[in-house]
Motif scaffolding. Structure first.
Motif, PDB file in Angstrom:
ATOM      1  N   ILE A 142       0.901  -6.159  -3.062  1.00  0.00           N
ATOM      2  CA  ILE A 142      -0.300  -5.836  -2.283  1.00  0.00           C
ATOM      3  C   ILE A 142      -0.964  -7.085  -1.702  1.00  0.00           C
ATOM      4  N   SER A 143      -0.261  -8.207  -1.758  1.00  0.00           N
ATOM      5  CA  SER A 143      -0.758  -9.406  -1.087  1.00  0.00           C
ATOM      6  C   SER A 143      -0.701  -9.206   0.430  1.00  0.00           C
ATOM      7  N   PRO A 144      -1.587  -9.839   1.179  1.00  0.00           N
ATOM      8  CA  PRO A 144      -1.556  -9.695   2.648  1.00  0.00           C
ATOM      9  C   PRO A 144      -0.192 -10.043   3.246  1.00  0.00           C
ATOM     10  N   LYS A 145       0.434 -11.095   2.706  1.00  0.00           N
ATOM     11  CA  LYS A 145       1.777 -11.483   3.143  1.00  0.00           C
ATOM     12  C   LYS A 145       2.646 -11.634   1.894  1.00  0.00           C
ATOM     13  N   PRO A 146       3.286 -10.553   1.443  1.00  0.00           N
ATOM     14  CA  PRO A 146       4.074 -10.599   0.204  1.00  0.00           C
ATOM     15  C   PRO A 146       5.149 -11.685   0.238  1.00  0.00           C
ATOM     16  N   VAL A 147       5.201 -12.471  -0.821  1.00  0.00           N
ATOM     17  CA  VAL A 147       6.194 -13.544  -0.932  1.00  0.00           C
ATOM     18  C   VAL A 147       7.555 -12.972  -1.311  1.00  0.00           C
ATOM     19  N   PHE A 148       7.539 -11.909  -2.124  1.00  0.00           N
ATOM     20  CA  PHE A 148       8.778 -11.328  -2.651  1.00  0.00           C
ATOM     21  C   PHE A 148       9.068  -9.992  -1.978  1.00  0.00           C
ATOM     22  N   ASP A 164      -1.984   4.337  -7.964  1.00  0.00           N
ATOM     23  CA  ASP A 164      -2.220   4.871  -6.617  1.00  0.00           C
ATOM     24  C   ASP A 164      -2.265   3.756  -5.572  1.00  0.00           C
ATOM     25  N   GLN A 165      -2.826   2.617  -5.943  1.00  0.00           N
ATOM     26  CA  GLN A 165      -2.940   1.500  -5.000  1.00  0.00           C
ATOM     27  C   GLN A 165      -1.559   0.942  -4.659  1.00  0.00           C
ATOM     28  N   PHE A 166      -0.706   0.818  -5.666  1.00  0.00           N
ATOM     29  CA  PHE A 166       0.654   0.321  -5.413  1.00  0.00           C
ATOM     30  C   PHE A 166       1.475   1.370  -4.674  1.00  0.00           C
ATOM     31  N   ALA A 167       1.231   2.650  -4.985  1.00  0.00           N
ATOM     32  CA  ALA A 167       1.948   3.736  -4.304  1.00  0.00           C
ATOM     33  C   ALA A 167       1.684   3.710  -2.805  1.00  0.00           C
ATOM     34  N   ALA A 168       0.449   3.386  -2.418  1.00  0.00           N
ATOM     35  CA  ALA A 168       0.097   3.330  -0.993  1.00  0.00           C
ATOM     36  C   ALA A 168       0.908   2.257  -0.278  1.00  0.00           C
ATOM     37  N   VAL A 169       1.133   1.136  -0.960  1.00  0.00           N
ATOM     38  CA  VAL A 169       1.922   0.054  -0.370  1.00  0.00           C
ATOM     39  C   VAL A 169       3.386   0.477  -0.228  1.00  0.00           C
ATOM     40  N   LEU A 170       3.916   1.124  -1.259  1.00  0.00           N
ATOM     41  CA  LEU A 170       5.307   1.588  -1.202  1.00  0.00           C
ATOM     42  C   LEU A 170       5.483   2.661  -0.132  1.00  0.00           C
ATOM     43  N   ALA A 171       4.467   3.460   0.074  1.00  0.00           N
ATOM     44  CA  ALA A 171       4.532   4.512   1.096  1.00  0.00           C
ATOM     45  C   ALA A 171       4.480   3.927   2.508  1.00  0.00           C
ATOM     46  N   GLU A 172       3.742   2.839   2.656  1.00  0.00           N
ATOM     47  CA  GLU A 172       3.615   2.202   3.971  1.00  0.00           C
ATOM     48  C   GLU A 172       4.897   1.496   4.376  1.00  0.00           C
ATOM     49  N   GLY A 173       5.597   0.897   3.394  1.00  0.00           N
ATOM     50  CA  GLY A 173       6.850   0.212   3.679  1.00  0.00           C
ATOM     51  C   GLY A 173       6.653  -1.138   4.343  1.00  0.00           C
ATOM     52  N   THR A 174       7.748  -1.797   4.625  1.00  0.00           N
ATOM     53  CA  THR A 174       7.725  -3.121   5.245  1.00  0.00           C
ATOM     54  C   THR A 174       8.807  -3.203   6.313  1.00  0.00           C
ATOM     55  N   ALA A 175       8.746  -4.257   7.103  1.00  0.00           N
ATOM     56  CA  ALA A 175       9.756  -4.452   8.154  1.00  0.00           C
ATOM     57  C   ALA A 175      11.132  -4.694   7.540  1.00  0.00           C
ATOM     58  N   LYS A 176      11.152  -5.320   6.362  1.00  0.00           N
ATOM     59  CA  LYS A 176      12.409  -5.577   5.667  1.00  0.00           C
ATOM     60  C   LYS A 176      12.507  -4.686   4.435  1.00  0.00           C
ATOM     61  N   ARG A 177      13.676  -4.626   3.861  1.00  0.00           N
ATOM     62  CA  ARG A 177      13.883  -3.823   2.662  1.00  0.00           C
ATOM     63  C   ARG A 177      13.051  -4.322   1.480  1.00  0.00           C
TER      64      ARG A 177
END
Length: 373
Positions: A142-148, A164-177
């Motif tokens: 949930i960092s603004p720019k995840p290192v990992f 729930d907070q971490f679930a929101a991040v997983l639901a949003e996804g990222t540009a990379k895997r």
């Protein structure tokens, strides 16, 4: 001291350092493993192990084990040792890194990782931890720019309401895997096990984005230490699955069923390896032969033409393989004049696998005598 000496004698590429951290205002012991035949011209995944004293040796052993079968790339492994509990614990009341844990959190992302990236060419970055550290690592998501982009959490001591907070991040996804793996067990660990199950249920409250590969393993009935070792091996196996050589199961279920686009399957596999891990991997002879076999099985001759160019551009240009594949393409598409000429060119180049001077001579003689196949 005896244990450390034995560890270093087994893994000659392992060193320890006392890292002076401005974030924490103290020195922090770290261990660095670099693989045999290390080259600064090659990119390596980075595995950061927060629970160094309990997991570092196991991580290195597993990395080396999978390496020998080419089921994992060579990796840089960094362990953080002798971390006080207050540096990694997240309290139920606060629910986030604060004071010592916040400083340690910043040390890893803002000091340790950049330091390692300055020493080695790094591709993907993974973080591994158990117990309190196994939960702390979630906050990097949930960092603004995840290192990992890879998270392996073993028997984490969780704060369920944060799910729930971490679930929101997983639901949003990222540009990379993003790869996420968590495992827990219940033997002599019931309270922690129950809270971990509640936390994991919250994580699944919202479906994960397609860019997220999510795994949770309930190792009920196993001891904590046995579960952590088994889970670590499984997590690495799953994380690097696409990196493995094509086996019988993959060939039968994913390649043999194709009617067209057989070459594209191989190309996509190696593009995915580069995308996921930051590694430009030379196609394995095993995988090329699997693709060649599937092409012949489906009579997808356009794929054979593409495979010829691909192997020429990816490490096999000095062998007979590119010309042999192209000659066979011409033969299968009834351009016998070009086929003969290309087989003759292949004959002058180095043998590889089944492509030998005798086989090429046989093909040449067959074409000269007017035989067709």
């Amino acid at each position: 001291m005896v244990t450390l000496w034995a560890f270093q004698s087994i893994f000659a590429q392992y060193t320890t350092e006392s890292f002076s951290s401005a974030k924490m205002g103290k020195k922090q012991k770290i261990g660095i493993y670099k693989p045999e035949k290390y080259s600064d011209k090659q990119t390596y995944p980075l595995l950061v192990v927060l629970s160094g004293e309990t997991l570092m040796e196991s991580v290195i052993s597993m990395v080396r084990y999978y390496e020998q079968f080419d089921e994992m790339p060579k990796c840089i492994v960094v362990g953080v040792f002798d971390v006080p509990l207050e540096d990694i614990a997240i309290t139920e009341e606060v629910g986030r890194p604060i004071n010592e844990s916040a400083r340690f959190f910043e040390f890893v992302s803002a000091e340790l990782v950049p330091y390692i990236e300055g020493k080695f060419p790094i591709g993907m970055k993974a973080i591994i931890g158990s117990e309190q550290a196994g939960f702390l690592l979630n906050y990097y998501m949930i960092s603004p720019k995840p290192v990992f982009n890879t998270y392996i959490s073993l028997n984490p001591v969780t704060v369920p309401r944060m799910g729930d907070q971490f679930a929101a991040v997983l639901a949003e996804g990222t540009a990379k895997r993003t790869f996420y793996y968590m495992a827990t067990s219940d033997v002599e660990n019931k309270l922690n096990y129950d809270t971990a199950l509640r936390f994991e249920k919250s994580l699944r409250s919202t479906p994960a984005h397609e860019s997220v590969e999510y795994h949770f393993v309930d190792m009920k009935g196993q001891s904590v230490n046995a579960a952590k070792i088994e889970a670590l091996a499984q997590a690495l196996d799953l994380c690097f699955d696409v990196y493995k050589p094509i086996g019988a199961k993959e060939f039968k279920t994913k390649m043999e069923t194709l009617s067209t686009g057989v070459f594209e399957y191989l190309e996509e596999k190696y593009n995915t390896i580069e995308k996921y891990f930051g590694i430009k991997k030379k196609p394995l002879l095993n995988d090329i032969m699997a693709d060649y076999t599937a092409i012949n099985s489906t009579a997808d001759w356009e794929s054979l033409k593409k495979l010829s160019k691909y192997v020429e551009d990816n490490g096999y240009g000095k062998t007979a393989m590119p010309q042999f594949f192209m000659a066979e393409y011409y033969e299968k598409t009834s351009d016998y004049k070009k086929a003969l000429k290309t087989y003759q060119k292949a004959y002058t180049q180095a043998n590889i696998d089944f492509i030998t001077g005798d086989l090429i001579t046989e093909r040449i003689n067959r074409l000269k005598s007017g035989g067709k196949k």
